[in-house]
Design a protein around this motif. Sequence first.
Motif, PDB file in Angstrom:
ATOM      1  N   PHE A 144       4.267   1.165  -8.860  1.00 11.56           N
ATOM      2  CA  PHE A 144       3.194   0.216  -9.140  1.00 11.56           C
ATOM      3  C   PHE A 144       3.685  -1.222  -9.316  1.00 11.56           C
ATOM      4  N   GLU A 145       4.872  -1.404  -9.873  1.00 12.57           N
ATOM      5  CA  GLU A 145       5.406  -2.771 -10.027  1.00 12.57           C
ATOM      6  C   GLU A 145       5.610  -3.411  -8.659  1.00 12.57           C
ATOM      7  N   LYS A 146       6.196  -2.657  -7.722  1.00 11.16           N
ATOM      8  CA  LYS A 146       6.409  -3.166  -6.369  1.00 11.16           C
ATOM      9  C   LYS A 146       5.076  -3.367  -5.645  1.00 11.16           C
ATOM     10  N   GLN A 166       0.817  -1.212   0.000  1.00 15.57           N
ATOM     11  CA  GLN A 166       0.000   0.000   0.000  1.00 15.57           C
ATOM     12  C   GLN A 166       0.853   1.266   0.000  1.00 15.57           C
ATOM     13  N   ILE A 167       1.990   1.219   0.690  1.00 20.12           N
ATOM     14  CA  ILE A 167       2.889   2.374   0.681  1.00 20.12           C
ATOM     15  C   ILE A 167       3.515   2.549  -0.699  1.00 20.12           C
ATOM     16  N   HIS A 168       3.914   1.432  -1.327  1.00 17.12           N
ATOM     17  CA  HIS A 168       4.446   1.525  -2.692  1.00 17.12           C
ATOM     18  C   HIS A 168       3.417   2.161  -3.628  1.00 17.12           C
ATOM     19  N   GLY A 175      -3.441  -2.877  -9.873  1.00 16.22           N
ATOM     20  CA  GLY A 175      -2.095  -2.465 -10.260  1.00 16.22           C
ATOM     21  C   GLY A 175      -1.787  -2.815 -11.707  1.00 16.22           C
ATOM     22  N   LYS A 176      -2.181  -4.008 -12.114  1.00 14.34           N
ATOM     23  CA  LYS A 176      -1.962  -4.427 -13.505  1.00 14.34           C
ATOM     24  C   LYS A 176      -2.709  -3.515 -14.472  1.00 14.34           C
ATOM     25  N   LEU A 177      -3.903  -3.100 -14.089  1.00 10.94           N
ATOM     26  CA  LEU A 177      -4.671  -2.194 -14.943  1.00 10.94           C
ATOM     27  C   LEU A 177      -3.995  -0.823 -15.035  1.00 10.94           C
ATOM     28  N   LEU A 178      -3.402  -0.378 -13.919  1.00  9.02           N
ATOM     29  CA  LEU A 178      -2.718   0.923 -13.916  1.00  9.02           C
ATOM     30  C   LEU A 178      -1.543   0.947 -14.886  1.00  9.02           C
ATOM     31  N   ILE A 179      -0.824  -0.181 -14.979  1.00  6.69           N
ATOM     32  CA  ILE A 179       0.331  -0.211 -15.892  1.00  6.69           C
ATOM     33  C   ILE A 179      -0.053  -0.821 -17.244  1.00  6.69           C
TER      34      ILE A 179
END
Length: 220
Positions: free
Chosen positions: A157-159, A149-151, A190-194
């Motif tokens: 986003f990868e982390k 969550q901090i990442h 996260g996958k959608l973000l990247i």
Amino acid sequence: MKNLLIALLLSSVLISCNTKENDFSSLLNDVNAFMEEHPDSALNVLQSVNIDNLQNKRQKALYSLLYSMALDKNYIDKTDFSVLQPAIDYYLKKGNATEKMRTYYYLGRIYSNAGNEEKAMDCFVKGLSVKNDSKDYLTIGRLFFAKAQIHNKIYEFEKFIDGMISAAEYFKKGNKQKSYFNALIGAINGKLLIKDTTSLKQNLIKQLKHAVDINNLGQK
């Protein structure tokens, strides 16, 4: 529910009758046993304990850690160390891997509640550094989840994705279905973000189909 009522009854008896022996170890172990499923009841029992009767530093550390767990699970956010301090003083020096992980996790939660994400991250990393010596899969999962969550907040986003996938793996091992589902959803977001839809379709979506509780409208 019957077992819980029995445990609470035993706890109240211990509190009222053990003033001579001052031995609350059994009580604290009982609280630990039903903490995960009944954190509200655990908090009620812990609040009824006279901490002046706790015998030694180890007992005070366990009470401190359990009380911090109960507060967090009841969405009572702490921003100071007044409750957790005995656990910090004892477990970070003398505790086993599980005790250290739990202490680091709730210490990190306090820092996070206070807005100090840098120190929170340091706690989560230190907690995960001893994970190979523990089988407390839920705490390991929570450490990965909190770290991820901090990442996410700092756009790593990868982390974030890697952390959520790791969290999901440990929540699955610990049979924590709701947390497993939430971690998978985090990884998918996260996958959608990247814009990585290929691996999303190949892996995470398949896992999610098995994780969904069909009786939970929110998850559906």
